[in-house]
Every structure is written in C-alpha cells, then in structure tokens.
Design a protein around this motif. Structure first.
Motif, PDB file in Angstrom:
ATOM      1  N   LYS A  36      -8.277   0.439  -0.039  1.00 45.37           N
ATOM      2  CA  LYS A  36      -8.746   1.089   0.941  1.00 45.37           C
ATOM      3  C   LYS A  36      -9.518   0.246   1.936  1.00 45.37           C
ATOM      4  N   ASP A  37     -10.353  -0.794   1.229  1.00 42.80           N
ATOM      5  CA  ASP A  37     -11.255  -1.394   2.181  1.00 42.80           C
ATOM      6  C   ASP A  37     -11.693  -2.875   1.242  1.00 42.80           C
ATOM      7  N   PHE A  79      -9.664   0.770  -4.284  1.00 44.58           N
ATOM      8  CA  PHE A  79      -8.523   1.630  -4.202  1.00 44.58           C
ATOM      9  C   PHE A  79      -8.613   3.019  -3.918  1.00 44.58           C
ATOM     10  N   ASP A  80      -7.545   3.399  -3.566  1.00 45.80           N
ATOM     11  CA  ASP A  80      -7.456   4.791  -3.071  1.00 45.80           C
ATOM     12  C   ASP A  80      -7.890   5.690  -4.294  1.00 45.80           C
ATOM     13  N   GLY A 125     -10.063   5.289  -6.220  1.00 48.87           N
ATOM     14  CA  GLY A 125     -11.446   5.279  -6.882  1.00 48.87           C
ATOM     15  C   GLY A 125     -11.857   4.008  -7.880  1.00 48.87           C
ATOM     16  N   SER A 126     -10.931   3.094  -8.145  1.00 46.97           N
ATOM     17  CA  SER A 126     -10.988   1.936  -9.097  1.00 46.97           C
ATOM     18  C   SER A 126     -11.650   0.771  -7.905  1.00 46.97           C
ATOM     19  N   LEU A 127     -12.186  -0.238  -8.911  1.00 47.69           N
ATOM     20  CA  LEU A 127     -12.609  -1.555  -7.851  1.00 47.69           C
ATOM     21  C   LEU A 127     -11.752  -2.550  -8.335  1.00 47.69           C
ATOM     22  N   GLY A 128     -11.445  -3.293  -7.349  1.00 50.18           N
ATOM     23  CA  GLY A 128     -10.549  -4.705  -7.452  1.00 50.18           C
ATOM     24  C   GLY A 128     -11.140  -5.957  -7.273  1.00 50.18           C
ATOM     25  N   LEU A 129     -11.156  -6.772  -7.779  1.00 54.11           N
ATOM     26  CA  LEU A 129     -11.389  -8.151  -7.842  1.00 54.11           C
ATOM     27  C   LEU A 129     -10.410  -9.344  -7.649  1.00 54.11           C
ATOM     28  N   THR A 155      -8.677  -1.453   5.385  1.00 54.27           N
ATOM     29  CA  THR A 155      -7.287  -1.915   5.407  1.00 54.27           C
ATOM     30  C   THR A 155      -6.191  -1.363   6.460  1.00 54.27           C
ATOM     31  N   GLY A 156      -6.586   0.156   6.667  1.00 50.27           N
ATOM     32  CA  GLY A 156      -5.624   1.161   7.357  1.00 50.27           C
ATOM     33  C   GLY A 156      -4.189   1.276   6.300  1.00 50.27           C
TER      34      GLY A 156
END
Length: 387
Positions: A212-213, A248-249, A251-255, A379-380
């Motif tokens: 998502k962002d 992420f869409d 709700g999880s977090l990414g690194l 990100t769109g």
C-alpha cells in the motif's frame, strides 16, 4: 499428437538470453505432452559475429542485428526481450503492434510511465505476455505460496526480505557498456531497486498481496564512475543500496533490503513470513528447502522444521529426478517456459503478466520517490492476482 510451433525471436544474447534459451530447449524433454513447442527461429545482437556465435552454440536458425527486423518477420510468433531496461518499452510496444507474443525480462521498464505504455500496447493488441520474475517458479517458493493460500499461517503480521550482493564495491568498475549497464541510470532506470528489490517485491505481492505505501532510504556509495561511452568520469545516478518498510493491504508490515555492498554475499535472497499460527522462510542459497514453524505442534517438539522440496507431490518436482535430489536456478526458467506454453493451451494468463509487473513497477518508483523526498509514499498498487 501434432505439435503447434511457436517460433521464438530472441532479442539480446547475453546472460539472460542464454538462460531463457536453455528453458526453451528443455521444454520438450521434460514436458513432452504439451501441445505447443518452441522453435529457436532467430536471435538478435547488435554485432553480427556475436549473434552468429550465439546461434551456432544454441541452435537458432538465423540471426539479425536490428531488433526491428525480428519484429517485422512473418516467421516469428513470440518475441523474447533480453536487452537492457532502456529498450524494453520500445521493443515491447512495437512487438505488440505487430501482434507478437511477448516474454520480457524484469523489471518491466525503467519507470511507471514506460511500463504503462507497454501495458496499454499489449492489452490493446490482445497479445499473450509474461515477465520473467523467475523466483516464483522455484518449487520451494511455489510451495510457500500454496501454504499461505491454505490459511495455515493465519493472519499475516510480518513479511521481510533481502537481496544482498557485493560485486560493485570496486570504485574502478565503470558504468555503461555491455557488462556494467546496470550501473548506468540511463540504461537501468535505477540500481538495486529495479534489479534486486523488484524480484523481492514481485514475490512478496504474489505471496502476501498488494503493498500500500512505502518509506525508503537509498545510498550511492561511489558517487562517480568512468562511463564506458565517454571515457570520462560521470556522476553515478543509480542506488547502490536501498532499505524500505511498508504496509501491505492485509495489514501486515514489510521490511526490505537490497545492496551490492555486502561483502561476502553474491546472491543472498531470503524471505520470511510470520503469521498468527505459523511462519515460513526461504533462502536462495538453499533453494530446495523451505523452513516451516507451526505453533500448533506439541510444545516439547515445537520448532523450525526443514522441508526438503524434492518429492513428486511438491510443485514441479514430478518432472525431475528422484526424491532427495536437487534441481537448480536454471530450472525456475524452464518452469516459466513450461507455464507459458501450457497457458497457450488453457487460454489462461501466464503470471506475472505485464499488468502484474506494472504493479511491481509502481512500488519500485514509490520507493525511489520516498527515498528522494524522505517521506512516505502511496504506491497506487491495485493487486488482483490470486494464483
């Protein structure tokens, strides 16, 4: 069964040209029941002697030195783009207008604008297309996809990935030219973001859904390098290293981290997913294994288990050797060739398509923009792929 030939026009005879061609050559050996078969019709390089040497070694019937000639030929059904990133858009758009199927190396383009024009062209022409994000086709990674899709992990909390190399640490390495075009921003578009993180992003969204962002930082450690074209020192415009985190869409977090300045690492690509009930992790250096942790196991034996992904009921593995023996990096490309040719029979898309790769391009561009502005960027991304 009478076979339908798909005549391949390969544009670019470097490393990826060799790897893709190996995939075409092995398809009928290990997927003999397929209705469609590749024919190595023409290969193209700017230098005739290089093209001819490649054709002689790999079995192409003819050569060209101008990619436009490949596209104009009536005896070419599919164009495989293995050139530097700066020519992807022009070649793909022309091929689409000519009604050719297109298989394009990653990343799809240098920018979102280029990628969007490519997407419009293939969708307007209705031509079959795919992008070579090959790590999806590593059996252990496909197994990870199946596990996530099954719901065994439960709600996903974290996704982390890295891709570490060390090949550009030498400040005397030039930018531009055949071997080092990836260091030239005009040819590559970006550095590790488009070259390495694009792989991580594609895999991540395939496994865990849309990003998502992002909030990112990049660094260029060597600020100037001699350019092969001019022979003069010029500013380096690509990113040598990049770190970003994201939502992420789901709700999880990414690194995510990628660098070409991690001494001792040639191609360390790993990912790990942590869910409510279980976790999985994978390492390219041990690509036939998937690590799995299930909190539902009895406490006295609970721990990480190593799944050796070599049995016949594992993804793709029934095509290969006996259980317990391994396959390698090149097989991921053979699997993508096989999926593409199977898609010609079924009429289904061969993911990742240009549309899928367009979404990855959006993330890559948002990462660069975030690093440059030192701010969060949306990100769109509109992620719809479910397979």
């Amino acid at each position: 069964m009478s076979k339908k030939q798909i005549r391949i026009g390969l544009i670019g005879t470097g490393l990826m040209g060799r790897i893709h061609t190996n995939g075409y050559k092995r398809l009928s050996d290990f997927f003999p029941e397929y209705e469609y078969v590749p024919v190595l019709q023409a290969c193209c390089s700017r230098k005739a002697e290089r093209a001819q040497a490649f054709a002689d070694q790999w079995g192409y019937k003819s050569i060209e030195t101008d990619w436009r000639k490949v596209i104009e030929r009536d005896d070419i059904d599919a164009v495989d783009i293995c050139t530097p990133n700066d020519s992807h858009a022009e070649i793909a758009i022309a091929a689409a207008k000519a009604g050719k199927m297109i298989l394009c190396e990653k990343p799809l383009a240098r920018t979102v604008d280029e990628a969007e024009e490519m997407l419009k062209a293939v969708e307007a022409a209705g031509v079959k297309n795919t992008v070579w994000y090959n790590y999806r086709r590593v059996p252990a990674v496909t197994l990870a996809k199946n596990i996530v899709a099954s719901g065994k992990l439960g709600k996903i909390f974290h996704y982390r990935a890295n891709f570490l190399q060390d090949w550009t640490i030498n400040p005397d390495l030039p930018q531009g030219g055949d071997g080092t075009w990836r260091l030239d921003v005009d040819a590559a578009g970006s550095g590790v973001t488009g070259d390495l993180l694009a792989h991580c992003i594609d895999t991540a969204m395939w496994l865990n859904g849309g990003i998502k962002d992002v909030s990112a930082m990049t660094e260029t450690f060597v600020k100037e390098r001699v350019h092969v074209g001019s022979g003069e020192k010029q500013k380096v415009g690509i990113d040598d290293a990049c770190i970003f985190h994201c939502h992420f869409d789901n709700g999880s977090l990414g690194l995510f981290e990628a660098t070409r300045y991690a001494r001792g690492h040639k191609a360390l690509y790993t990912f790990e997913i942590n869910g409510e009930h279980a976790s999985i992790r994978w390492d390219l250096h041990d690509l036939t294994r998937l690590e799995y942790f299930d909190h539902g196991d009895e406490s006295q034996v609970r721990g990480w288990r190593s799944i050796h992904v070599t049995d016949g009921d594992h993804p793709y593995m029934k095509r290969w050797w006996i259980p317990g023996t391994s396959i390698g990096y090149e097989h991921s490309f053979i699997h993508q060739v096989s999926d593409f040719f199977l898609s010609l029979q079924t009429g289904e898309p061969c993911h990742p398509t240009f549309r899928d790769a367009f979404e990855t391009q959006k993330v890559c561009e948002a990462v660069i923009e975030s690093a440059n502005s030192r701010s969060w960027k949306d990100t769109g991304v509109e992620w719809v792929e479910k397979v």
